[in-house]
Design a protein around this motif. Structure first.
Motif, PDB file in Angstrom:
ATOM      1  N   ILE A  10       0.838  -1.206   0.000  1.00  0.00           N
ATOM      2  CA  ILE A  10       0.000   0.000   0.000  1.00  0.00           C
ATOM      3  C   ILE A  10       0.871   1.253   0.000  1.00  0.00           C
ATOM      4  CG2 ILE A  10      -1.652   1.333   1.374  1.00  0.00           C
ATOM      5  CD1 ILE A  10      -2.770  -1.486   2.270  1.00  0.00           C
ATOM      6  N   LEU A  11       1.903   1.265   0.842  1.00  0.00           N
ATOM      7  CA  LEU A  11       2.797   2.428   0.911  1.00  0.00           C
ATOM      8  C   LEU A  11       3.475   2.687  -0.435  1.00  0.00           C
ATOM      9  CD1 LEU A  11       4.449   1.837   4.402  1.00  0.00           C
ATOM     10  CD2 LEU A  11       2.796   3.631   3.796  1.00  0.00           C
ATOM     11  N   LEU A  12       3.906   1.635  -1.101  1.00  0.00           N
ATOM     12  CA  LEU A  12       4.583   1.806  -2.384  1.00  0.00           C
ATOM     13  C   LEU A  12       3.626   2.285  -3.475  1.00  0.00           C
ATOM     14  CD1 LEU A  12       7.048  -1.228  -2.401  1.00  0.00           C
ATOM     15  CD2 LEU A  12       7.575   1.193  -2.033  1.00  0.00           C
ATOM     16  N   ILE A  13       2.400   1.825  -3.438  1.00  0.00           N
ATOM     17  CA  ILE A  13       1.413   2.308  -4.412  1.00  0.00           C
ATOM     18  C   ILE A  13       1.144   3.796  -4.186  1.00  0.00           C
ATOM     19  CG2 ILE A  13      -1.009   2.124  -5.117  1.00  0.00           C
ATOM     20  CD1 ILE A  13      -0.668  -0.964  -4.643  1.00  0.00           C
ATOM     21  N   VAL A  14       1.024   4.189  -2.931  1.00  0.00           N
ATOM     22  CA  VAL A  14       0.843   5.619  -2.618  1.00  0.00           C
ATOM     23  C   VAL A  14       2.070   6.409  -3.071  1.00  0.00           C
ATOM     24  CG1 VAL A  14       0.630   7.291  -0.729  1.00  0.00           C
ATOM     25  CG2 VAL A  14      -0.780   5.222  -0.729  1.00  0.00           C
ATOM     26  N   LEU A  15       3.255   5.880  -2.793  1.00  0.00           N
ATOM     27  CA  LEU A  15       4.490   6.551  -3.213  1.00  0.00           C
ATOM     28  C   LEU A  15       4.538   6.721  -4.730  1.00  0.00           C
ATOM     29  CD1 LEU A  15       7.274   7.741  -2.533  1.00  0.00           C
ATOM     30  CD2 LEU A  15       8.179   5.391  -2.618  1.00  0.00           C
ATOM     31  N   SER A  16       4.132   5.703  -5.453  1.00  0.00           N
ATOM     32  CA  SER A  16       4.137   5.820  -6.918  1.00  0.00           C
ATOM     33  C   SER A  16       3.166   6.896  -7.376  1.00  0.00           C
ATOM     34  CB  SER A  16       3.826   4.482  -7.581  1.00  0.00           C
ATOM     35  OG  SER A  16       2.466   4.136  -7.441  1.00  0.00           O
ATOM     36  N   LEU A  56       4.687  -1.327  -9.428  1.00  0.00           N
ATOM     37  CA  LEU A  56       4.784  -2.778  -9.610  1.00  0.00           C
ATOM     38  C   LEU A  56       5.316  -3.470  -8.355  1.00  0.00           C
ATOM     39  CD1 LEU A  56       6.076  -2.971 -13.295  1.00  0.00           C
ATOM     40  CD2 LEU A  56       3.752  -3.408 -12.448  1.00  0.00           C
ATOM     41  N   MET A  57       6.276  -2.849  -7.671  1.00  0.00           N
ATOM     42  CA  MET A  57       6.758  -3.404  -6.395  1.00  0.00           C
ATOM     43  C   MET A  57       5.609  -3.477  -5.395  1.00  0.00           C
ATOM     44  SD  MET A  57      10.347  -1.558  -5.553  1.00  0.00           S
ATOM     45  CE  MET A  57      11.677  -1.451  -6.714  1.00  0.00           C
ATOM     46  N   GLY A  58       4.822  -2.412  -5.335  1.00  0.00           N
ATOM     47  CA  GLY A  58       3.685  -2.390  -4.420  1.00  0.00           C
ATOM     48  C   GLY A  58       2.672  -3.472  -4.743  1.00  0.00           C
ATOM     49  N   LEU A  59       2.360  -3.616  -6.023  1.00  0.00           N
ATOM     50  CA  LEU A  59       1.413  -4.658  -6.429  1.00  0.00           C
ATOM     51  C   LEU A  59       1.960  -6.050  -6.131  1.00  0.00           C
ATOM     52  CD1 LEU A  59       0.137  -3.151  -9.800  1.00  0.00           C
ATOM     53  CD2 LEU A  59      -1.125  -3.345  -7.632  1.00  0.00           C
ATOM     54  N   LEU A  60       3.259  -6.253  -6.338  1.00  0.00           N
ATOM     55  CA  LEU A  60       3.890  -7.534  -6.018  1.00  0.00           C
ATOM     56  C   LEU A  60       3.720  -7.851  -4.532  1.00  0.00           C
ATOM     57  CD1 LEU A  60       5.767  -9.921  -6.906  1.00  0.00           C
ATOM     58  CD2 LEU A  60       7.672  -8.470  -6.202  1.00  0.00           C
ATOM     59  N   CYS A  61       3.983  -6.862  -3.693  1.00  0.00           N
ATOM     60  CA  CYS A  61       3.856  -7.081  -2.243  1.00  0.00           C
ATOM     61  C   CYS A  61       2.410  -7.353  -1.840  1.00  0.00           C
ATOM     62  CB  CYS A  61       4.399  -5.876  -1.476  1.00  0.00           C
ATOM     63  SG  CYS A  61       6.181  -5.702  -1.609  1.00  0.00           S
ATOM     64  N   LEU A  62       1.474  -6.645  -2.451  1.00  0.00           N
ATOM     65  CA  LEU A  62       0.058  -6.834  -2.116  1.00  0.00           C
ATOM     66  C   LEU A  62      -0.476  -8.180  -2.581  1.00  0.00           C
ATOM     67  CD1 LEU A  62      -1.946  -3.531  -2.717  1.00  0.00           C
ATOM     68  CD2 LEU A  62      -1.750  -4.850  -0.617  1.00  0.00           C
ATOM     69  N   THR A  63      -0.069  -8.610  -3.753  1.00  0.00           N
ATOM     70  CA  THR A  63      -0.667  -9.808  -4.349  1.00  0.00           C
ATOM     71  C   THR A  63       0.136 -11.086  -4.127  1.00  0.00           C
ATOM     72  OG1 THR A  63       0.427  -9.469  -6.494  1.00  0.00           O
ATOM     73  CG2 THR A  63      -1.739  -8.427  -6.177  1.00  0.00           C
TER      74      THR A  63
END
Length: 131
Positions: A10-16, A56-63
């Motif tokens: 979630i944090l990485l998606i927000v950062l992106s 993509l890093m955020g999505l990888l971590c989430l999924t």
């Protein structure tokens, strides 16, 4: 650790998403007016791809938190991400001049906040690799 990876996702998606405001916030239209076309376009394009990779890093971590924590390949990916964010932490202190943030309340707060974030990312991914 799966919960930590989901939080990181979630944090990485927000950062992106924050990267979308960079051109306006940093006044790139005015700042890059004198810069050559290739340098101006490289800045915009590189910023887009940094944001895209972070997304993509955020999505990888989430999924795929279970795969990151439970497989040999996942642990190697976590090691790579730990190294990546550790280098980002180093650049926070040695790549940017302290004149950019020292003595400025907002800039110092952002510097500290992102330093903590880079430590958090580096440590969690490192722990995922080790355990």
């Amino acid at each position: 650790m799966a919960l930590q990876l989901k939080i990181i996702g979630i944090l990485l998606i927000v950062l992106s998403a924050i990267h979308v405001v960079f051109p306006r916030y940093f006044n790139w239209k005015e700042e890059f007016h004198q810069v050559s076309l290739i340098n101006r376009q490289m800045m915009y394009i590189h910023t887009f791809f940094i944001a895209f990779v972070v997304l993509l890093m955020g999505l990888l971590c989430l999924t795929s938190s279970d795969e990151l924590t439970g497989t040999s390949l996942g642990k190697k990916v976590a090691l790579g991400l730990s190294v990546f964010w550790s280098f980002r932490l180093l650049f926070q202190f040695f790549g940017y001049s302290s004149r950019l943030w020292k003595g400025k309340w907002f800039e110092t707060s952002v510097h500290v906040l992102f330093s903590i974030l880079w430590v958090y990312l580096s440590v969690v991914f490192g722990v995922v690799y080790l355990y």
